[in-house]
Design a protein around this motif. Structure first.
Motif, PDB file in Angstrom:
ATOM      1  N   GLY A 114       0.779  -1.230   0.000  1.00  0.00           N
ATOM      2  CA  GLY A 114       0.000   0.000   0.000  1.00  0.00           C
ATOM      3  C   GLY A 114       0.801   1.264   0.000  1.00  0.00           C
ATOM      4  O   GLY A 114       0.230   2.361  -0.086  1.00  0.00           O
ATOM      5  N   VAL A 115       2.118   1.168   0.099  1.00  0.00           N
ATOM      6  CA  VAL A 115       2.966   2.358   0.146  1.00  0.00           C
ATOM      7  C   VAL A 115       3.504   2.613  -1.258  1.00  0.00           C
ATOM      8  O   VAL A 115       4.119   1.731  -1.881  1.00  0.00           O
ATOM      9  N   LYS A 116       3.271   3.818  -1.795  1.00  0.00           N
ATOM     10  CA  LYS A 116       3.760   4.210  -3.112  1.00  0.00           C
ATOM     11  C   LYS A 116       5.119   4.858  -2.972  1.00  0.00           C
ATOM     12  O   LYS A 116       5.329   5.713  -2.116  1.00  0.00           O
ATOM     13  N   ARG A 117       6.024   4.446  -3.825  1.00  0.00           N
ATOM     14  CA  ARG A 117       7.379   4.990  -3.802  1.00  0.00           C
ATOM     15  C   ARG A 117       7.671   5.657  -5.142  1.00  0.00           C
ATOM     16  O   ARG A 117       7.191   5.238  -6.179  1.00  0.00           O
ATOM     17  N   GLY A 118       8.496   6.635  -5.089  1.00  0.00           N
ATOM     18  CA  GLY A 118       8.834   7.360  -6.304  1.00  0.00           C
ATOM     19  C   GLY A 118       7.887   8.517  -6.546  1.00  0.00           C
ATOM     20  O   GLY A 118       6.956   8.789  -5.772  1.00  0.00           O
ATOM     21  N   ALA A 119       8.107   9.192  -7.663  1.00  0.00           N
ATOM     22  CA  ALA A 119       7.301  10.360  -8.005  1.00  0.00           C
ATOM     23  C   ALA A 119       5.932   9.926  -8.510  1.00  0.00           C
ATOM     24  O   ALA A 119       5.806   8.964  -9.277  1.00  0.00           O
ATOM     25  N   VAL A 120       4.912  10.588  -8.077  1.00  0.00           N
ATOM     26  CA  VAL A 120       3.542  10.320  -8.497  1.00  0.00           C
ATOM     27  C   VAL A 120       3.222  11.200  -9.709  1.00  0.00           C
ATOM     28  O   VAL A 120       3.485  12.412  -9.686  1.00  0.00           O
ATOM     29  N   TRP A 121       2.669  10.586 -10.757  1.00  0.00           N
ATOM     30  CA  TRP A 121       2.386  11.337 -11.986  1.00  0.00           C
ATOM     31  C   TRP A 121       1.191  12.256 -11.777  1.00  0.00           C
ATOM     32  O   TRP A 121       0.169  11.859 -11.202  1.00  0.00           O
ATOM     33  N   LYS A 122       1.368  13.444 -12.203  1.00  0.00           N
ATOM     34  CA  LYS A 122       0.301  14.430 -12.129  1.00  0.00           C
ATOM     35  C   LYS A 122       0.105  15.044 -13.511  1.00  0.00           C
ATOM     36  O   LYS A 122       1.083  15.392 -14.177  1.00  0.00           O
ATOM     37  N   PRO A 123      -1.114  15.162 -13.975  1.00  0.00           N
ATOM     38  CA  PRO A 123      -1.333  15.771 -15.300  1.00  0.00           C
ATOM     39  C   PRO A 123      -0.980  17.245 -15.283  1.00  0.00           C
ATOM     40  O   PRO A 123      -1.068  17.921 -14.260  1.00  0.00           O
ATOM     41  N   LYS A 124      -0.583  17.712 -16.444  1.00  0.00           N
ATOM     42  CA  LYS A 124      -0.223  19.115 -16.561  1.00  0.00           C
ATOM     43  C   LYS A 124      -1.477  19.983 -16.480  1.00  0.00           C
ATOM     44  O   LYS A 124      -2.520  19.646 -17.032  1.00  0.00           O
ATOM     45  N   GLU A 125      -1.325  21.042 -15.793  1.00  0.00           N
ATOM     46  CA  GLU A 125      -2.449  21.966 -15.651  1.00  0.00           C
ATOM     47  C   GLU A 125      -2.488  22.902 -16.858  1.00  0.00           C
ATOM     48  O   GLU A 125      -1.523  23.617 -17.127  1.00  0.00           O
ATOM     49  N   THR A 126      -3.586  22.834 -17.589  1.00  0.00           N
ATOM     50  CA  THR A 126      -3.765  23.713 -18.746  1.00  0.00           C
ATOM     51  C   THR A 126      -4.471  24.985 -18.318  1.00  0.00           C
ATOM     52  O   THR A 126      -5.454  24.943 -17.570  1.00  0.00           O
ATOM     53  N   PRO A 127      -3.972  26.096 -18.711  1.00  0.00           N
ATOM     54  CA  PRO A 127      -4.603  27.363 -18.301  1.00  0.00           C
ATOM     55  C   PRO A 127      -5.994  27.483 -18.897  1.00  0.00           C
ATOM     56  O   PRO A 127      -6.234  27.145 -20.069  1.00  0.00           O
ATOM     57  N   LYS A 128      -6.923  27.888 -18.110  1.00  0.00           N
ATOM     58  CA  LYS A 128      -8.299  28.068 -18.556  1.00  0.00           C
ATOM     59  C   LYS A 128      -8.423  29.357 -19.358  1.00  0.00           C
ATOM     60  O   LYS A 128      -7.862  30.386 -18.986  1.00  0.00           O
ATOM     61  N   VAL A 129      -9.116  29.218 -20.479  1.00  0.00           N
ATOM     62  CA  VAL A 129      -9.317  30.362 -21.368  1.00  0.00           C
ATOM     63  C   VAL A 129     -10.737  30.873 -21.154  1.00  0.00           C
ATOM     64  O   VAL A 129     -11.694  30.094 -21.161  1.00  0.00           O
ATOM     65  N   SER A 130     -10.847  32.095 -20.949  1.00  0.00           N
ATOM     66  CA  SER A 130     -12.156  32.696 -20.728  1.00  0.00           C
ATOM     67  C   SER A 130     -12.952  32.754 -22.021  1.00  0.00           C
ATOM     68  O   SER A 130     -12.412  32.632 -23.123  1.00  0.00           O
ATOM     69  N   ASP A 131     -14.259  32.922 -21.879  1.00  0.00           N
ATOM     70  CA  ASP A 131     -15.124  32.984 -23.052  1.00  0.00           C
ATOM     71  C   ASP A 131     -14.836  34.201 -23.915  1.00  0.00           C
ATOM     72  O   ASP A 131     -15.005  34.175 -25.137  1.00  0.00           O
ATOM     73  N   GLU A 132     -14.381  35.269 -23.283  1.00  0.00           N
ATOM     74  CA  GLU A 132     -14.106  36.478 -24.058  1.00  0.00           C
ATOM     75  C   GLU A 132     -12.923  36.267 -25.000  1.00  0.00           C
ATOM     76  O   GLU A 132     -12.881  36.828 -26.095  1.00  0.00           O
ATOM     77  N   GLU A 133     -11.942  35.455 -24.583  1.00  0.00           N
ATOM     78  CA  GLU A 133     -10.781  35.217 -25.438  1.00  0.00           C
ATOM     79  C   GLU A 133     -11.100  34.289 -26.600  1.00  0.00           C
ATOM     80  O   GLU A 133     -10.420  34.320 -27.619  1.00  0.00           O
ATOM     81  N   THR A 134     -12.079  33.391 -26.428  1.00  0.00           N
ATOM     82  CA  THR A 134     -12.410  32.435 -27.484  1.00  0.00           C
ATOM     83  C   THR A 134     -13.395  32.984 -28.503  1.00  0.00           C
ATOM     84  O   THR A 134     -13.664  32.340 -29.513  1.00  0.00           O
ATOM     85  N   ARG A 135     -13.961  34.122 -28.248  1.00  0.00           N
ATOM     86  CA  ARG A 135     -14.904  34.689 -29.199  1.00  0.00           C
ATOM     87  C   ARG A 135     -14.196  35.172 -30.461  1.00  0.00           C
ATOM     88  O   ARG A 135     -13.087  35.686 -30.402  1.00  0.00           O
ATOM     89  N   ILE A 136     -14.841  34.950 -31.598  1.00  0.00           N
ATOM     90  CA  ILE A 136     -14.296  35.387 -32.883  1.00  0.00           C
ATOM     91  C   ILE A 136     -14.997  36.683 -33.257  1.00  0.00           C
ATOM     92  O   ILE A 136     -16.230  36.734 -33.361  1.00  0.00           O
ATOM     93  N   MET A 137     -14.203  37.671 -33.462  1.00  0.00           N
ATOM     94  CA  MET A 137     -14.740  38.971 -33.816  1.00  0.00           C
ATOM     95  C   MET A 137     -14.963  39.036 -35.324  1.00  0.00           C
ATOM     96  O   MET A 137     -14.024  38.857 -36.114  1.00  0.00           O
ATOM     97  N   LEU A 138     -16.201  39.222 -35.725  1.00  0.00           N
ATOM     98  CA  LEU A 138     -16.558  39.328 -37.138  1.00  0.00           C
ATOM     99  C   LEU A 138     -17.071  40.737 -37.409  1.00  0.00           C
ATOM    100  O   LEU A 138     -17.857  41.289 -36.636  1.00  0.00           O
ATOM    101  N   ASP A 139     -16.604  41.264 -38.492  1.00  0.00           N
ATOM    102  CA  ASP A 139     -17.025  42.599 -38.909  1.00  0.00           C
ATOM    103  C   ASP A 139     -18.262  42.454 -39.791  1.00  0.00           C
ATOM    104  O   ASP A 139     -18.166  42.288 -41.015  1.00  0.00           O
TER     105      ASP A 139
END
Length: 389
Positions: A114-139
């Motif tokens: 039951g004892v874990k040895r060594g480094a534990v894998w952790k997923p990379k944290e992806t920065p959250k993108v706000s809705d304002e940044e994902t909007r496409i501006m159309l003229d």
């Protein structure tokens, strides 16, 4: 100059002859005079070597050289005398006991369940993108912006299909947008990878054509019967085929005869061959999915060439899967001698046969087109120039 040149080399030349030079006590061969050793047998040279020189020569052998026999590349280097004959069972028993008596490698940390040895894998944290940044501006102008603001999802799906964004739609949605049929209320972008459920189509009803009645109409040359369809009718007697083909000899009304998947064989078809030589009104003949041999298909085409009134002939999917090169080339020559055939349903394996048949069918189609538009003056008399020899 001599001292300056000697300082440029790593070794000092102590003695130089015509064929040898001594470098730090080692005699090395060099120069053009080495050719005199080409005629000396190698065995004589080896006999002049001492045991130490032979041992040194063997040690210098490349073990990866495939030109040297394995006995010399992987020679036995054990100098200890054997203690006795080889006994495989005793050797395996010794190796087993030796392995069991060996101590295990010491562990720095004892195992703990039951004892874990060594480094534990952790997923990379992806920065959250706000809705304002994902909007496409159309003229867009005010009217277009107002229309898109009030558009439903089905309208957006239709617009994506019109703009050619087929990767965002399934097949039915894209086809509906291209053909301007309009999207249904359930059209959404969620069905990108969803397969279209095939529509269940009911089986076609059995062919209800009365064999005896139609056969009698053909024999009596009934003016009302211009097309006869016996397709997919099972268990037709051989005599019925023969009577039908006998009546076809004198018939002047029938233009289309379909006998696909009726179990037709070479026996009754021989009567059809004779009928085709006399009939001058039949223009379409379908004999697909039957049990005709390649030679019989060839005979039918030869009979068609007698009057040259049939424009469509289909005889694919017969008993022999492959007609053979000889039969295919004979069929090709018969097709090239025909000036009326514009459709031919027949599978040919030879590329040369397929090419020549296609060219002749194209010639016949062009001649018919010119005749239809009234340019009879451009058509050669009796179509002799359209025959490929």
């Amino acid at each position: 100059m001599a001292d300056k040149n000697e300082n440029e080399y790593e070794f000092e030349y102590t003695k130089v002859t015509k064929t040898t030079k001594v470098i730090s006590g080692l005699s090395l061969l060099y120069g053009k005079e080495l050719k005199e050793y080409d005629n000396i047998p190698i065995e004589d040279l080896l006999n002049q070597l001492s045991e130490e020189e032979i041992e040194q020569l063997i040690n210098d052998v490349d073990p990866d050289d495939s030109h040297i026999p394995p006995s010399l590349r992987c020679r036995e280097q054990t100098k200890k005398a054997p203690t006795g004959p080889l006994n495989r069972e005793k050797l395996l028993e010794f190796l087993k006991n030796f392995a069991l008596n060996q101590e295990d490698w010491p562990e720095n940390k004892p195992f703990q369940p039951g004892v874990k040895r060594g480094a534990v894998w952790k997923p990379k944290e992806t920065p959250k993108v706000s809705d304002e940044e994902t909007r496409i501006m159309l003229d867009l102008d005010d009217e277009s912006s107002e229309a898109l603001k009030n558009a439903t999802e089905s309208d957006l799906v239709d617009l994506a299909g019109i703009l050619g964004l087929h990767s965002m739609l399934n097949q039915d949605q894209f086809y509906a947008s291209v053909t301007n049929k309009g999207q249904g209320s359930e059209a959404k972008f969620e069905s990108i990878v969803k397969a279209t459920v095939p529509k269940r189509v009911p089986n076609l009803p059995d062919n209800a054509t009365d064999v005896g009645k139609t056969m009698k109409q053909v024999s009596e040359d009934d003016k009302k019967l211009q097309e006869l369809n016996w397709n997919n009718i099972k268990h037709i007697p051989r005599d019925s085929f023969k009577k039908l083909f006998e009546g076809l000899k004198t018939n002047t009304t029938l233009t289309t005869l379909d006998l696909a998947n009726t179990g037709l064989t070479d026996g009754p078809t021989a009567v059809l061959v004779e009928a085709l030589k006399e009939n001058k009104t039949l223009t379409c003949l379908n004999l697909e999915s039957n049990f005709l041999s390649g030679s019989m298909v060839r005979d039918i085409l030869a009979a068609i060439n007698v009057n040259q009134v049939i424009r469509e002939f289909r005889a694919s999917n017969q008993r022999p899967a492959i007609l053979g090169n000889r039969i295919e080339m004979e069929i090709t020559k018969l097709v090239e001698a025909n000036n009326s055939l514009i459709r031919l349903g027949l599978h040919l394996d030879a590329p040369d046969a397929r090419t020549r048949v296609t060219q002749q069918i194209q010639k016949n189609t062009d001649a018919l087109r010119l005749q239809r538009i009234g340019s009879k003056s451009t058509i050669p008399s009796q179509g002799k120039d359209l025959i490929s020899v």
